[in-house]
Design an enzyme around this catalytic site. Structure first.
Site, PDB file in Angstrom:
ATOM      1  N   LYS A  81    -109.518  79.391 -22.257  1.00 15.42           N
ATOM      2  CA  LYS A  81    -109.158  79.054 -23.637  1.00 15.42           C
ATOM      3  C   LYS A  81    -108.004  79.912 -24.132  1.00 15.42           C
ATOM      4  O   LYS A  81    -107.032  79.413 -24.686  1.00 15.42           O
ATOM      5  CB  LYS A  81    -110.370  79.215 -24.554  1.00 15.42           C
ATOM      6  CG  LYS A  81    -110.110  78.784 -25.993  1.00 15.42           C
ATOM      7  CD  LYS A  81    -111.343  78.996 -26.874  1.00 15.42           C
ATOM      8  CE  LYS A  81    -112.441  78.038 -26.532  1.00 15.42           C
ATOM      9  NZ  LYS A  81    -113.572  78.123 -27.492  1.00 15.42           N
TER      10      LYS A  81
ATOM     11  N   GLU B 136    -110.569  87.588 -14.861  1.00 20.29           N
ATOM     12  CA  GLU B 136    -110.801  87.029 -13.528  1.00 20.29           C
ATOM     13  C   GLU B 136    -109.947  85.774 -13.308  1.00 20.29           C
ATOM     14  O   GLU B 136    -109.338  85.593 -12.249  1.00 20.29           O
ATOM     15  CB  GLU B 136    -112.290  86.684 -13.352  1.00 20.29           C
ATOM     16  CG  GLU B 136    -113.234  87.864 -13.467  1.00 20.29           C
ATOM     17  CD  GLU B 136    -113.766  88.075 -14.877  1.00 20.29           C
ATOM     18  OE1 GLU B 136    -114.815  88.706 -15.020  1.00 20.29           O
ATOM     19  OE2 GLU B 136    -113.120  87.579 -15.837  1.00 20.29           O
TER      20      GLU B 136
ATOM     21  N   GLY C 247    -118.527  78.066 -24.022  1.00 21.26           N
ATOM     22  CA  GLY C 247    -118.200  77.943 -22.609  1.00 21.26           C
ATOM     23  C   GLY C 247    -119.259  77.234 -21.788  1.00 21.26           C
ATOM     24  O   GLY C 247    -118.961  76.335 -21.006  1.00 21.26           O
ATOM     25  N   ARG C 248    -120.510  77.634 -21.955  1.00 23.39           N
ATOM     26  CA  ARG C 248    -121.578  77.047 -21.138  1.00 23.39           C
ATOM     27  C   ARG C 248    -121.973  75.652 -21.602  1.00 23.39           C
ATOM     28  O   ARG C 248    -122.829  75.013 -20.987  1.00 23.39           O
ATOM     29  CB  ARG C 248    -122.783  77.982 -21.118  1.00 23.39           C
ATOM     30  CG  ARG C 248    -123.323  78.354 -22.479  1.00 23.39           C
ATOM     31  CD  ARG C 248    -124.318  79.515 -22.360  1.00 23.39           C
ATOM     32  NE  ARG C 248    -124.778  80.038 -23.637  1.00 23.39           N
ATOM     33  CZ  ARG C 248    -124.112  80.903 -24.372  1.00 23.39           C
ATOM     34  NH1 ARG C 248    -122.924  81.337 -23.976  1.00 23.39           N
ATOM     35  NH2 ARG C 248    -124.609  81.345 -25.520  1.00 23.39           N
TER      36      ARG C 248
ATOM     37  N   GLU D 239    -127.862  83.171 -20.705  1.00 21.20           N
ATOM     38  CA  GLU D 239    -126.792  83.599 -21.591  1.00 21.20           C
ATOM     39  C   GLU D 239    -127.083  83.174 -23.030  1.00 21.20           C
ATOM     40  O   GLU D 239    -126.645  83.817 -23.982  1.00 21.20           O
ATOM     41  CB  GLU D 239    -125.452  83.020 -21.130  1.00 21.20           C
ATOM     42  CG  GLU D 239    -124.238  83.724 -21.725  1.00 21.20           C
ATOM     43  CD  GLU D 239    -122.948  83.370 -21.018  1.00 21.20           C
ATOM     44  OE1 GLU D 239    -122.618  84.033 -20.008  1.00 21.20           O
ATOM     45  OE2 GLU D 239    -122.269  82.426 -21.459  1.00 21.20           O
TER      46      GLU D 239
ATOM     47  N   HIS E  95    -139.621  77.118   2.431  1.00 25.56           N
ATOM     48  CA  HIS E  95    -139.584  78.031   3.578  1.00 25.56           C
ATOM     49  C   HIS E  95    -138.981  79.375   3.195  1.00 25.56           C
ATOM     50  O   HIS E  95    -138.560  80.138   4.066  1.00 25.56           O
ATOM     51  CB  HIS E  95    -138.814  77.389   4.727  1.00 25.56           C
ATOM     52  CG  HIS E  95    -139.456  76.135   5.233  1.00 25.56           C
ATOM     53  ND1 HIS E  95    -140.384  76.137   6.247  1.00 25.56           N
ATOM     54  CD2 HIS E  95    -139.334  74.844   4.833  1.00 25.56           C
ATOM     55  CE1 HIS E  95    -140.791  74.901   6.478  1.00 25.56           C
ATOM     56  NE2 HIS E  95    -140.171  74.094   5.628  1.00 25.56           N
TER      57      HIS E  95
ATOM     58  N   LYS F  23    -117.079  93.179 -20.000  1.00 27.08           N
ATOM     59  CA  LYS F  23    -115.632  92.972 -19.923  1.00 27.08           C
ATOM     60  C   LYS F  23    -114.886  94.171 -20.507  1.00 27.08           C
ATOM     61  O   LYS F  23    -113.884  94.635 -19.946  1.00 27.08           O
ATOM     62  CB  LYS F  23    -115.242  91.705 -20.686  1.00 27.08           C
ATOM     63  CG  LYS F  23    -115.703  90.406 -20.057  1.00 27.08           C
ATOM     64  CD  LYS F  23    -115.244  89.231 -20.911  1.00 27.08           C
ATOM     65  CE  LYS F  23    -115.707  87.911 -20.351  1.00 27.08           C
ATOM     66  NZ  LYS F  23    -115.291  86.776 -21.220  1.00 27.08           N
TER      67      LYS F  23
END
Length: 553
Positions: free
Chosen positions: A209, A215, A270-271, A356, A387, A515
């Protein structure tokens, strides 16, 4: 700190606590024995999903108390606030209008006195034109070749949502195109992908944004340098990079034509953003028509959530059951088990969505909670998990509520495989609930010819306590519409949980803290001097790293 009363101090909370003490020793298999219609009484179907919640530690009395709880926290009022564009994200003074992004009825949705739908539709139209140009071969790279690789560079919500959906709907992807998703700044993530792709046929989508996310921008700059080195001209950037951002100046400075910048808004978290231009890699891979089917499925669930009565409402029921376990049974985790391999990334996606959103220790009013809130979310596709960690589910010491997510049909004509998947899913939910008691285990061992001292030794290891709760969600086949419905189901479930616990699910200050600290440590790694500005552990680790790597950047 603040004078507002916690929900845990209410009469209905105490009623639920007392009811839990009554139900704690009850076995679910006994509830089934007492009610031959328990499945019919504790399952609902809506939006092409079936929710069977009969294998839970609850009765009709439980549901009535949970309904009273929902009424006490004024759930219906909060749902209206969400849909009306009110500032439900109180710490950032924002609306949370992901529902507007998939508002297929196109009814006006007002934020700060302005209908947001024209802007939403404009971005969708631009996404359609761009996606069609790539898929039809009209968008070409710097050397004139068709695009074959789509590399999305983002992190968090700009990565997990699109990556999960693209993986889930791979059956629908354009045959010429291959998608990749880069999020981690670890060299191996981007580096591995760059060895697999041809710069002449690769399109990078940079999703940030502000165009400042550490990152994302580091990965974007590295990809930019690689492309220029390979193609020999920085003019190539405009033909191989587009952006999902609002930072026009920074995008332009990077070399991306602002015409190829797709915007979204501060009321899109964001999510919750895969429905927006963040979903650009999805629309390119599966086509805009399919992307709109994804939106339509979510919109259908939105309408159900906004209108269905509390105890006939899929996300409300699932949320109330989760609150029941977390806050009254003290469960600390929930496992997500998709018996549909296309949903391989769905547990990881839900980790971010749930933890979050709900990993908060204070209410909207700033009071520290005195009750358990967010469970730890984890999981894996069945049968793989069987398993790996199902041993813990069957014979461990924890109560772990489980969501089985099951496709009745596959996109592939391998019926024997699908029957095996279905039989395993049903068997696991049955076994978790029923278990196997001492008497039946003893008889089973005797039938195997195990007797005497060996029987005594083996017996305690072969008993299964059962009484492990689970939901089962069934759908016919994973289409874009069904996937949209599933995602929206969990989004709204999270919102209901947040209302029950009185917390804000739309901020993430814990993410921001990490951050901020990282930004102070990065300069320390880039100078060849002894560090003593932090705690002894951080100082020691910084100094050890600098002493043992080949060179300082």
């Amino acid at each position: 700190m603040f004078m507002n009363k916690l929900i845990s101090q209410s009469h209905i909370w105490n009623s639920l606590k007392n009811h839990q003490k009554y139900l704690a020793p009850v076995q679910m298999k006994d509830l089934f024995a007492l009610d031959e219609h328990r499945y019919e009484n504790f399952s609902i179907e809506a939006c092409d999903l079936l929710l069977d919640y009969s294998k839970n530690r609850l009765t009709k009395d439980t549901l009535n108390l949970l309904q009273q709880f929902a009424e006490k926290v004024e759930l219906n009022s909060w749902v209206k606030k969400l849909f009306n564009g009110e500032l439900v994200n109180n710490t950032e003074r924002r609306a949370a209008l992901h529902i507007a992004l998939r508002n297929r009825s196109n009814t006006p949705i007002i934020v700060n006195g302005k209908d947001v739908m024209p802007g939403v539709n404009e971005v969708l139209d631009r996404m359609r034109k761009f996606s069609n140009s790539v898929r039809d071969g009209n968008w070409r790279g710097y050397t004139g070749k068709h695009i074959e690789n789509i590399v999305n560079i983002g992190i968090g919500g700009s990565d997990l949502g699109p990556a999960m959906v693209a993986r889930a709907l791979r059956i629908y992807q354009h045959p010429r195109l291959q998608s990749y998703f880069v999020s981690n700044v670890d060299n191996s993530h981007l580096g591995d992908i760059l060895t697999k792709i041809n710069p002449e046929t690769t399109l990078f989508i940079i999703a940030s944004k502000t165009f400042t996310t550490q990152e994302t921008i580091l990965n974007a700059q590295t990809a930019r340098r690689w492309l220029i080195e390979q193609l020999g001209n920085d003019e190539a950037v405009a033909k191989h990079f587009v952006a999902v951002s609002t930072a026009t100046k920074k995008v332009t400075e990077f070399g991306i034509d602002p015409v190829n910048m797709f915007e979204f808004w501060d009321w899109v978290g964001g999510r919750y953003s895969l429905w927006s231009a963040i979903g650009l890699p999805i629309s390119v891979m599966i086509g805009m028509e399919r992307f709109e089917e994804l939106l339509a499925g979510a919109h259908k669930l939105d309408q159900h959530f906004a209108t269905a009565p509390l105890l006939k409402n899929l996300p409300v029921l699932m949320a109330l059951i989760d609150v029941w376990y977390s806050s009254f049974f003290g469960t600390t985790s929930q496992v997500i088990l998709p018996y549909d391999y296309t949903l391989k990334l769905f547990p990881a996606y839900l980790q971010q969505l749930v933890m979050e959103s709900l990993g908060k220790r204070v209410t909207r009013d700033g009071n520290i909670v005195d009750y358990a809130t967010c469970p730890v979310i984890w999981g894996a596709p069945g049968n793989n998990g069987q398993h790996a960690f199902y041993q813990l589910l069957h014979q461990g010491t924890h109560i772990i509520p489980t969501d089985f997510i099951v496709a009745i049909e596959s996109h592939y004509d391998l019926s024997e495989h699908q029957d095996a998947v279905l039989s395993n899913a049903l068997a696991q939910s049955h076994a978790l609930m029923m278990g196997r008691n001492l008497e039946k285990t003893k008889q089973n061992l005797l039938n195997m010819g195990i007797e005497g001292e060996e029987l005594s030794k083996q017996l305690p290891h072969r008993v299964f306590p059962g009484n492990q709760p689970s939901n089962t969600i069934l759908y016919k086949k994973l289409t874009p519409e069904i996937l949209g419905t599933l995602i929206a189901l969990y989004e709204h479930k999270v919102f209901v949980q947040s209302v029950c616990w009185g917390i804000n699910p739309f901020d993430q200050w814990g993410v921001e803290l990490g951050k901020n600290v990282a930004s102070t440590l990065l300069p320390a790694l880039r100078v060849d001097t002894h560090n003593n500005a932090h705690d002894s552990s951080t100082n020691g680790l910084l100094n050890y790293i600098k002493a043992h790597r080949h060179s300082v950047l």
